[in-house]
Design an enzyme around this catalytic site. Sequence first.
Site, short mmCIF file in Angstrom:
data_model
loop_
_atom_site.label_atom_id
_atom_site.label_comp_id
_atom_site.label_asym_id
_atom_site.label_seq_id
_atom_site.Cartn_x
_atom_site.Cartn_y
_atom_site.Cartn_z
N CYS A 172 0.67 -1.12 -0.03
CA CYS A 172 0.08 -0.06 -0.17
C CYS A 172 1.04 1.45 0.04
O CYS A 172 0.29 2.22 -0.30
CB CYS A 172 -1.03 -0.09 1.40
SG CYS A 172 -1.99 -1.32 1.25
N HIS A 207 -14.09 5.62 5.46
CA HIS A 207 -15.77 5.50 5.45
C HIS A 207 -16.23 5.28 4.30
O HIS A 207 -17.22 4.37 3.89
CB HIS A 207 -16.29 6.49 6.38
CG HIS A 207 -17.78 6.34 6.39
ND1 HIS A 207 -18.62 6.91 5.79
CD2 HIS A 207 -18.57 5.63 7.77
CE1 HIS A 207 -19.90 6.69 6.09
NE2 HIS A 207 -19.65 5.95 6.97
N HIS A 265 -1.53 19.78 7.65
CA HIS A 265 -2.42 18.56 7.00
C HIS A 265 -1.76 17.41 7.18
O HIS A 265 -0.51 17.01 6.85
CB HIS A 265 -2.90 18.89 5.65
CG HIS A 265 -3.64 20.28 5.45
ND1 HIS A 265 -4.79 20.49 6.23
CD2 HIS A 265 -3.08 21.43 5.10
CE1 HIS A 265 -5.21 21.77 5.72
NE2 HIS A 265 -4.14 22.22 5.02
N ASN A 299 -10.40 0.75 1.81
CA ASN A 299 -8.90 0.84 1.90
C ASN A 299 -8.44 0.45 0.27
O ASN A 299 -8.67 -0.43 -0.21
CB ASN A 299 -8.16 -0.34 2.51
CG ASN A 299 -6.85 -0.32 2.33
OD1 ASN A 299 -6.26 0.31 1.70
ND2 ASN A 299 -6.21 -1.36 3.04
N HIS A 304 -2.37 6.80 5.76
CA HIS A 304 -2.80 5.74 4.67
C HIS A 304 -4.20 5.03 5.49
O HIS A 304 -4.14 4.49 6.53
CB HIS A 304 -1.95 4.69 4.54
CG HIS A 304 -2.60 3.50 3.88
ND1 HIS A 304 -3.30 3.48 2.84
CD2 HIS A 304 -2.16 2.26 4.31
CE1 HIS A 304 -3.60 1.98 2.52
NE2 HIS A 304 -2.95 1.40 3.27
N HIS A 338 12.62 0.63 5.28
CA HIS A 338 12.37 -0.84 5.03
C HIS A 338 12.62 -1.70 6.27
O HIS A 338 14.06 -1.64 6.65
CB HIS A 338 13.13 -1.09 3.77
CG HIS A 338 12.50 -2.30 2.92
ND1 HIS A 338 12.28 -3.29 3.61
CD2 HIS A 338 11.86 -2.28 1.83
CE1 HIS A 338 11.79 -4.29 2.50
NE2 HIS A 338 11.76 -3.60 1.44
#
Length: 496
Positions: free
Chosen positions: A224, A420, A387, A424, A391, A303
């Site tokens: 993702c 909502h 802001h 995802n 994710h 990573h």
Amino acid sequence: MPQILPNFSSSVKLKYVKLGYQYLVNHILTFLLIPIMLAILLETLRLTPEELLEIYNSLHFDLIQILCSCFLVIFIGTVYFMSKPRSIYLVDYSCYKPPVTCRVPFSTFMEHSRLILKENPKSVDFQMRILERSGLGEETCLPPAIHYIPPTPTMEAARSEAETVIFSAIDGLMQKTGLKPKDIDILIVNCSLFSPTPSLSAMVVNKYKLRSNIKSYNLSGMGCSAGLISIDLARDLLQVHPNSCALVISTEIITPNYYQGSERAMLLPNCLFRMGGAAVLLSNKRRDRSRAKYKLVHVVRTHKGADDKAYKCVYEQEDPQGKVGINLSKDLMVIAGEALKSNITTIGPLVLPASEQLLFLFTLIGRKIFNPKWKPYIPDFKQAFEHFCIHAGGRAVIDELQKNLQLSAEHVEASRMTLHRFGNTSSSSLWYEMSYIEAKGKMKKGDRVWQIAFGSGFKCNSAVWKCNRTIKTPTDGPWQDCIDRYPVHIPEIVKL
């Protein structure tokens, strides 16, 4: 009765003390330079015109010295500007909005689950409990192939979903920016779980008849957070290719990855992942500066794949019945927390004001020297960003980051509302969140945006953007028909 004295410790507004400290430390150079400049000015005013003329006449300017000095200044300036990295601008972006025919209300999702998993009612109950606590709404969408009973995850159906999502996002971007296929110099497509041959990037080249010398890349299996990896790759390429444009496409194709088995750890993605995609136009052209929405400031990648637990916490595999799915480990949130800690340790010195860095340093020294039990100081990232785009991987991910970064409900509103409304959507979720902030009319010139994403491997990547201009509330985009209803209250449990 004696007069009751006020509680001074509680009446002191400590927040103003902290604000004063932050302002003092962050502007310390200004406070030091102003007295020095005033002293020089006062001393100059005390001198008479004759004394000033005498000082001027005492200065001897040699022509050779002047020429050498000018040459040195020009040389240093040229080296500086040539070695300075090129500015990368985000001209605009477009998010795919699925049609209402793809909508999966809770009742539809559960009815299909009961029919598909009729021999395993416990798995149906598990999916219902997950859905109740997921934070998803009734308008999330799945591709047409998943609406069949049983689902038909064929290669043709997967290609059809990819074409619909990717081409729609690109068409929207071209309409917004006036981009033409011949203007694209670099093409990057990221999709983790669907990697056909020819690649998705080749599919885009074929559809839009892009130039034969285009530099195209197809990223797969990177989870993702692959959207920010694509941004990082585009940035590196734009540094070495002047006067170029890069088209970045982030998506996840759901059709071939709907798990139809009974392993609970592999059923979880069915409840969270939904259709989505985004197309982003990046440029290093100076003429695009005036029309670009954002400027890329930093990209930081972390990573944790060297650790076995981190490597296998999001793992594609077969279950005992031979059905393929994504296994989400129970240690996922702990590993994500460790990856986040490493990432913010790297990005902190790049973005935090001096006041926060000093407090963190003093606390660290105090714990090392005086008392290890001192509570570690968590830097206030709200001082660095206006802001936050976290994710929308799930409610637990957003809750954990809100807690660890000490963010308010308003700071994570874009992430919760995106989860909502759209679910995802993997690597593209950050752009739906950015679009939400714009749709609410909150994006002002100079605002800084922090995008944070997690991905398999295990990775935590983040990007920092600076708003180039105050962005007018858009009349199109994925939130066009529903932004007036948001934010909505999301209960802890939705009883099904």
